[in-house]
Design a protein around this motif. Structure first.
Motif, PDB file in Angstrom:
ATOM      1  N   ASN A 141      45.325 -17.279  18.949  1.00 10.13           N
ATOM      2  CA  ASN A 141      46.419 -18.091  19.129  1.00 10.13           C
ATOM      3  C   ASN A 141      46.775 -18.625  17.623  1.00 10.13           C
ATOM      4  N   GLN A 142      46.561 -17.649  16.573  1.00  8.90           N
ATOM      5  CA  GLN A 142      46.756 -18.287  15.102  1.00  8.90           C
ATOM      6  C   GLN A 142      47.560 -17.062  14.281  1.00  8.90           C
ATOM      7  N   ARG A 143      48.668 -17.502  13.904  1.00 10.00           N
ATOM      8  CA  ARG A 143      49.403 -16.314  13.055  1.00 10.00           C
ATOM      9  C   ARG A 143      50.595 -17.034  12.157  1.00 10.00           C
ATOM     10  N   THR A 144      50.951 -16.306  11.254  1.00 12.63           N
ATOM     11  CA  THR A 144      52.033 -16.952  10.572  1.00 12.63           C
ATOM     12  C   THR A 144      53.395 -15.899  10.392  1.00 12.63           C
ATOM     13  N   ILE A 145      54.329 -16.336  10.438  1.00 15.75           N
ATOM     14  CA  ILE A 145      55.749 -15.746  10.462  1.00 15.75           C
ATOM     15  C   ILE A 145      56.553 -16.130   9.119  1.00 15.75           C
ATOM     16  N   LEU A 146      56.999 -15.015   8.558  1.00 14.42           N
ATOM     17  CA  LEU A 146      57.877 -15.281   7.570  1.00 14.42           C
ATOM     18  C   LEU A 146      59.024 -14.436   7.551  1.00 14.42           C
ATOM     19  N   GLU A 147      60.097 -15.438   7.755  1.00 10.46           N
ATOM     20  CA  GLU A 147      61.559 -14.870   8.110  1.00 10.46           C
ATOM     21  C   GLU A 147      62.643 -14.810   6.931  1.00 10.46           C
ATOM     22  N   TYR A 148      63.023 -13.868   6.529  1.00 11.78           N
ATOM     23  CA  TYR A 148      64.204 -13.874   5.652  1.00 11.78           C
ATOM     24  C   TYR A 148      65.366 -14.111   6.186  1.00 11.78           C
ATOM     25  N   LEU A 149      65.973 -15.387   5.660  1.00 10.77           N
ATOM     26  CA  LEU A 149      67.330 -15.988   6.100  1.00 10.77           C
ATOM     27  C   LEU A 149      68.599 -15.034   5.262  1.00 10.77           C
ATOM     28  N   SER A 150      68.179 -15.087   3.943  1.00  8.20           N
ATOM     29  CA  SER A 150      69.387 -14.384   3.192  1.00  8.20           C
ATOM     30  C   SER A 150      68.620 -13.964   1.999  1.00  8.20           C
ATOM     31  N   ILE A 151      69.085 -12.641   1.600  1.00  8.93           N
ATOM     32  CA  ILE A 151      68.866 -12.059   0.094  1.00  8.93           C
ATOM     33  C   ILE A 151      69.933 -11.738  -0.585  1.00  8.93           C
ATOM     34  N   ASP A 152      69.951 -11.882  -1.807  1.00 11.67           N
ATOM     35  CA  ASP A 152      70.964 -11.332  -2.823  1.00 11.67           C
ATOM     36  C   ASP A 152      70.417 -10.529  -3.854  1.00 11.67           C
ATOM     37  N   PHE A 153      70.761  -9.656  -3.986  1.00 14.12           N
ATOM     38  CA  PHE A 153      70.063  -8.492  -4.949  1.00 14.12           C
ATOM     39  C   PHE A 153      70.805  -8.088  -6.306  1.00 14.12           C
ATOM     40  N   ASP A 154      70.035  -8.109  -7.466  1.00  9.59           N
ATOM     41  CA  ASP A 154      70.567  -7.569  -8.670  1.00  9.59           C
ATOM     42  C   ASP A 154      71.556  -8.814  -9.140  1.00  9.59           C
ATOM     43  N   VAL A 155      71.034  -9.924  -8.992  1.00  5.98           N
ATOM     44  CA  VAL A 155      72.005 -11.328  -9.436  1.00  5.98           C
ATOM     45  C   VAL A 155      71.308 -11.597 -10.799  1.00  5.98           C
ATOM     46  N   GLU A 156      72.457 -12.358 -11.611  1.00  8.28           N
ATOM     47  CA  GLU A 156      71.923 -12.767 -13.011  1.00  8.28           C
ATOM     48  C   GLU A 156      71.113 -14.097 -12.603  1.00  8.28           C
ATOM     49  N   ILE A 157      69.879 -14.103 -13.177  1.00  8.33           N
ATOM     50  CA  ILE A 157      69.069 -15.479 -13.089  1.00  8.33           C
ATOM     51  C   ILE A 157      68.657 -15.839 -14.706  1.00  8.33           C
ATOM     52  N   PRO A 158      69.057 -17.120 -15.018  1.00  5.43           N
ATOM     53  CA  PRO A 158      68.615 -17.618 -16.264  1.00  5.43           C
ATOM     54  C   PRO A 158      67.218 -17.186 -16.724  1.00  5.43           C
ATOM     55  N   SER A 159      66.920 -17.021 -17.827  1.00  3.27           N
ATOM     56  CA  SER A 159      65.401 -16.713 -18.134  1.00  3.27           C
ATOM     57  C   SER A 159      64.521 -17.686 -18.032  1.00  3.27           C
ATOM     58  N   SER A 160      65.288 -19.141 -18.481  1.00  3.09           N
ATOM     59  CA  SER A 160      64.481 -20.265 -18.165  1.00  3.09           C
ATOM     60  C   SER A 160      64.035 -20.543 -16.625  1.00  3.09           C
ATOM     61  N   THR A 161      64.403 -19.869 -15.791  1.00  2.00           N
ATOM     62  CA  THR A 161      63.985 -20.178 -14.393  1.00  2.00           C
ATOM     63  C   THR A 161      62.547 -20.037 -14.502  1.00  2.00           C
ATOM     64  N   PHE A 162      62.003 -18.928 -15.155  1.00  2.00           N
ATOM     65  CA  PHE A 162      60.649 -18.522 -14.870  1.00  2.00           C
ATOM     66  C   PHE A 162      59.644 -19.140 -16.142  1.00  2.00           C
ATOM     67  N   SER A 163      59.713 -20.564 -16.253  1.00  2.00           N
ATOM     68  CA  SER A 163      59.009 -21.207 -17.250  1.00  2.00           C
ATOM     69  C   SER A 163      58.312 -22.259 -16.689  1.00  2.00           C
ATOM     70  N   LEU A 164      57.093 -22.789 -17.387  1.00  2.00           N
ATOM     71  CA  LEU A 164      56.417 -23.808 -16.838  1.00  2.00           C
ATOM     72  C   LEU A 164      57.025 -25.363 -16.932  1.00  2.00           C
ATOM     73  N   SER A 165      58.226 -25.425 -18.156  1.00  2.00           N
ATOM     74  CA  SER A 165      58.940 -26.646 -18.393  1.00  2.00           C
ATOM     75  C   SER A 165      59.966 -26.541 -17.016  1.00  2.00           C
ATOM     76  N   GLU A 166      60.610 -25.303 -16.626  1.00  2.00           N
ATOM     77  CA  GLU A 166      61.509 -25.474 -15.629  1.00  2.00           C
ATOM     78  C   GLU A 166      60.757 -25.590 -14.349  1.00  2.00           C
ATOM     79  N   LEU A 167      59.408 -25.171 -14.188  1.00  2.00           N
ATOM     80  CA  LEU A 167      58.992 -25.356 -13.032  1.00  2.00           C
ATOM     81  C   LEU A 167      58.587 -26.723 -12.655  1.00  2.00           C
ATOM     82  N   GLU A 168      58.589 -27.814 -13.735  1.00  2.00           N
ATOM     83  CA  GLU A 168      58.089 -29.253 -13.505  1.00  2.00           C
ATOM     84  C   GLU A 168      59.496 -30.048 -13.394  1.00  2.00           C
ATOM     85  N   ARG A 169      60.569 -29.375 -13.833  1.00  2.00           N
ATOM     86  CA  ARG A 169      61.783 -30.256 -14.160  1.00  2.00           C
ATOM     87  C   ARG A 169      62.366 -30.668 -12.520  1.00  2.00           C
TER      88      ARG A 169
END
Length: 259
Positions: free
Chosen positions: A229-257
């Motif tokens: 009786n133990q399991r984990t379920i991951l369900e994707y609700l939406s995905i957008d591909f090949d989108v423009e993402i600011p480079s600052s998204t993947f920074s420690l400063s942005e992580l904590e902001r």
């Protein structure tokens, strides 16, 4: 978010003509057999592409407890990903950031960022049956494993592929037995074996839908071996591909902001 995929080479058996099935041309070699390199490239890119933004729900089921998390994730190539918990409120803002080989968790309740060492990649993520490696897909099945195609099987119906971790790679499963669909396009079922060769967990993929023009399984169910009786379920609700993402998204400063 993406989730834990594959790579393989070896002798391929067609095995599909008698069943009235056909391997798509893009996954078919000149002799009609499965082109494993192309299948691997497809799977490693299935939930990611050049970039992606996704929303998902993670449901953790235990004998006396069930809880769900809503998450948003951003990815750029194979080297960058960010996962942020949006709900429930007590977990909101908890985040996991991957940049190349580096991984950090940010805990807003104590306003602290913790670096995750390679030795902890197989540790539980947010109390689920998924690991840190699963959620950010640090492991590369095309680089960290050797592989072999075992041919067609009936239960579940598809191609069976064996992966074995290379001797110099630390923190990975020793072996993974993966079944992909008869057309080679989708993951169906996988068994994960630990460093002693023991079955540790099983994964199944289902609820195939089209998201942003891409056909893929939107639900993954992970069950640890020997835990009733133990399991984990991951369900994707939406995905957008090949989108423009600011480079600052993947920074420690942005992580904590603002979390």
């Amino acid at each position: 978010m993406r989730w834990f995929l594959l790579m393989f080479v070896g002798v391929a058996l067609l095995g599909s003509g008698a069943r009235g099935e056909e391997i798509p041309e893009r996954f078919r070699l000149a002799d009609g057999s499965l082109d494993l390199d192309k299948v691997v490239a497809h799977f490693e890119d299935l939930y990611r592409s050049t970039s992606s933004i996704a929303e998902a729900r993670l449901t953790i089921e235990r004998p006396r407890l069930q809880r769900s998390l809503r998450m948003k994730s951003w990815t750029e190539g194979k080297e960058k990903s960010l996962i942020v918990i949006q709900d429930p409120p007590r977990e909101r803002g908890t985040a996991t950031l991957k940049v190349e080989k580096n991984l950090w968790n940010y805990l807003p309740r104590i306003k602290r960022t913790i670096r995750i060492p390679p030795s902890m990649m197989l540790q539980s993520w947010m109390g689920s049956d998924f690991t840190n490696d699963d959620l950010v897909r640090e492991a590369s099945f095309s680089e960290d494993y050797t592989y072999e195609l075992r041919g067609r099987i009936d239960e579940p119906d598809g191609w069976l592929i064996h992966f074995t971790a290379k001797p110099d790679i630390v923190g990975l499963w020793q072996r993974i037995e993966l079944v992909v669909s008869p057309d080679g396009e989708l993951p169906v079922h996988a068994k994960y074996f630990d460093h002693r060769g023991r079955l540790a967990r099983t994964m199944s993929w289902d609820n195939v839908q089209e998201m942003d023009g891409r056909r893929l399984p939107t639900r993954m169910t992970l069950e640890p071996e020997g835990q009733e009786n133990q399991r984990t379920i991951l369900e994707y609700l939406s995905i957008d591909f090949d989108v423009e993402i600011p480079s600052s998204t993947f920074s420690l400063s942005e992580l904590e902001r603002n979390r």
